[in-house]
Design an enzyme around this catalytic site. Sequence first.
Site, PDB file in Angstrom:
ATOM      1  CD  GLU A  68      -2.608   1.390   2.510  1.00 32.28           C
ATOM      2  OE1 GLU A  68      -4.005   1.856   2.729  1.00 32.28           O
ATOM      3  OE2 GLU A  68      -2.486  -0.079   3.244  1.00 32.28           O
ATOM      4  CE  LYS A 118      -7.512   1.324   3.265  1.00 32.75           C
ATOM      5  NZ  LYS A 118      -6.124   1.453   3.407  1.00 32.75           N
ATOM      6  CB  CYS A 168      -4.342  -1.872   3.732  1.00 36.81           C
ATOM      7  SG  CYS A 168      -4.021  -3.227   5.230  1.00 36.81           S
ATOM      8  N   GLY A 203      23.465   6.859  27.822  1.00 38.68           N
ATOM      9  CA  GLY A 203      24.022   6.578  28.701  1.00 38.68           C
ATOM     10  C   GLY A 203      23.702   5.572  29.968  1.00 38.68           C
ATOM     11  N   GLY A 205      24.667   1.164  33.869  1.00 36.86           N
ATOM     12  CA  GLY A 205      24.811  -0.104  34.409  1.00 36.86           C
ATOM     13  C   GLY A 205      23.315  -1.132  35.002  1.00 36.86           C
ATOM     14  N   GLY A 206      22.557  -0.720  34.747  1.00 39.52           N
ATOM     15  CA  GLY A 206      21.030  -0.799  34.748  1.00 39.52           C
ATOM     16  C   GLY A 206      20.022  -1.337  33.069  1.00 39.52           C
ATOM     17  CB  ILE A 207      17.723  -4.074  33.945  1.00 44.63           C
ATOM     18  CG1 ILE A 207      17.260  -5.056  32.354  1.00 44.63           C
ATOM     19  CG2 ILE A 207      16.110  -3.263  34.270  1.00 44.63           C
ATOM     20  CD1 ILE A 207      17.939  -6.009  32.372  1.00 44.63           C
ATOM     21  CG  ASP A 208      14.841   0.073  32.119  1.00 44.80           C
ATOM     22  OD1 ASP A 208      14.075  -0.793  31.715  1.00 44.80           O
ATOM     23  OD2 ASP A 208      14.456   1.058  33.114  1.00 44.80           O
ATOM     24  CB  THR A 254      17.639   4.038  28.796  1.00 46.38           C
ATOM     25  OG1 THR A 254      18.245   5.481  30.122  1.00 46.38           O
ATOM     26  CG2 THR A 254      18.951   4.607  27.642  1.00 46.38           C
ATOM     27  CD  GLU A 297      11.954   3.046  34.160  1.00 44.39           C
ATOM     28  OE1 GLU A 297      12.611   2.829  34.125  1.00 44.39           O
ATOM     29  OE2 GLU A 297      12.136   4.128  32.988  1.00 44.39           O
ATOM     30  CE  LYS A 355       7.562  14.256  35.178  1.00 46.76           C
ATOM     31  NZ  LYS A 355       8.004  12.886  35.991  1.00 46.76           N
TER      32      LYS A 355
END
Length: 588
Positions: free
Chosen positions: A44, A135, A172, A330, A333-336, A437, A442, A558
């Site tokens: 498409e 369409k 579609c 950045g 050292g964290g998981i994200d 990240t 969050e 935010k």
Amino acid sequence: MPVIRLALAQMNAVVGGFAQNVETLSRFRIQASGLGADLVLSPELSLMGYPPEDLLLKEGFIESARLALLDLSLATDLPPLLVGTVASEGPDVVLAPSSDGRDVVHPIFDEPKRSHIANVLVALNEQGVVATATKRLLPNYDVFDELRYFHPGVGPQTIINVAGVAVGMLICEDVWTQFGPAAELAVQGATLLVVANASPFARGRRDEREAMLRERAIETNCPIAYVNLVGGQDELVFDGQSVVVNAKGDVIARANAFTEELLICEIDARPSSVGVPVDALSGREERRLKALHVNHIADPPSEIEEIYEALVMGTRDYLRKNGFRTAILGLSGGIDSSLVATIAVDAVGARAVRGFAMPSRYSSGHSVSDAQEVARRLDIDIVTLDIEPAHQALGETLSDVLGGEPKGLTDENLQARIRSVLWMAISNDTGAIVFTTGNKSEMATGYSTLYGDSAGGFAVIKDVSKTLVYELCRYRNEVAVSNGDLEPIPLTVLEKSPSAELRPGQFDDQSLPPYDELDPLLELYVEGDATAEELIARGHDPALVLRITRLVDQSEYKRRQMPPGVRISRKAFGRDRRMPITNAFRPE
């Protein structure tokens, strides 16, 4: 029954990149010719990319589409091509011969003005444009906003005749409705249905598509060929996985996920003399013999593999299509940040990714060492920039205004914003894009600092919940082990408690419930559109529901200021979920 050899051009189109898209379509068409295809089907709006959004309001954009279509029309001795573009309802632009030899007007473009445009699939052969399908059903939900731009098709639907097969042309949404345009084409005599698509990826979408195609094939008693776009476009990522089903709904060919591919499929279809003839090739049988591999059925990836590959492709294409060569992030050292770094390396390569560890007075020693270990395993450069001097200097600068050194949330956010200032300065100097990240959990609860960790150019895991972050890390480690490689995510990162480390002894579960409790609640409230009252009625703890839903509602301002990121769920922040910031409909 006649056998038609169809080529499904699963292409990665560039929005507004007419020259690139013409080149890609031409390349696939030439390749299809060498493989003896009778017809080439493209996705498409393949000529201009999907979704073009308000570019469709620019007359110059519509003119560029017209010129690009003319470029494609110049090709000779190639299989007929079905190409997605836009058309005006205006008069007298494209002339094409009908089956009885008379010239017929096809209202493809109206110069110099257009009153309405339509989303169309155009059939091209050696003579130029020979047929146009419009369409009919315009989606206006989730990420789709087609009623803003297009006029729905009306009148007789379009059937072309290729190698004795009546091919009904659909776009579609037209194939999704029971007893809709697909059924109408079958009644009009179509014996094969082809569908041009730009269907974005979301969890579970492939199974849903193939179940629908099975139903539609049985309903119409027609084989159906479904070609899908592939590639990233802003927040959206298209997974490809083009598929062909026979009249019983059985899959007889399937393309791979998240890669450009020309899928060649031979389809048995009932003979018919219905439709505008588009055959314009000599030596078709000779070319057919050149095909080496037809009706390949690619194994579908698992759900977690699909999600990971969607994140990689979405990240890669955002950089590639916007001219970025390098990325920085950045590394805490964290998981994200460890997951984002891994996705970035898989997307653009280790040499194009650079990490920055920015410890503060509250950073633990193991966080810095974990960040360095992630960088070592990924083979990326890492630079340590201590933010303590800036932290002290800004604290002193603010002390007179604040009546002392910054404290509490003010001090926590100050650290995050110092880091973002440094990232953006490096970005300005090097031209690298900044990856944020933060994850969906969050962002939902506002557990991020505006103009701090949320600042950047692209939010890779914006639509990934915290619990899914852990699943993706474990999946990627399993892939590494199966390939004989070092696991990119160290065990120390996977096992430690999440923390922003912006104050002494800080951990996420001090201000948020455990993620295995939080994420299901967020999914119901954000993606399921449940109200707080409905969640409480389902048995969820009232105090927890009210606290979490308030956090989600209060953080809308935010999220409006967050960078774009890859969409992998059925309701992502931004494109899908559009809540008012000023909003009195909140739980008491």
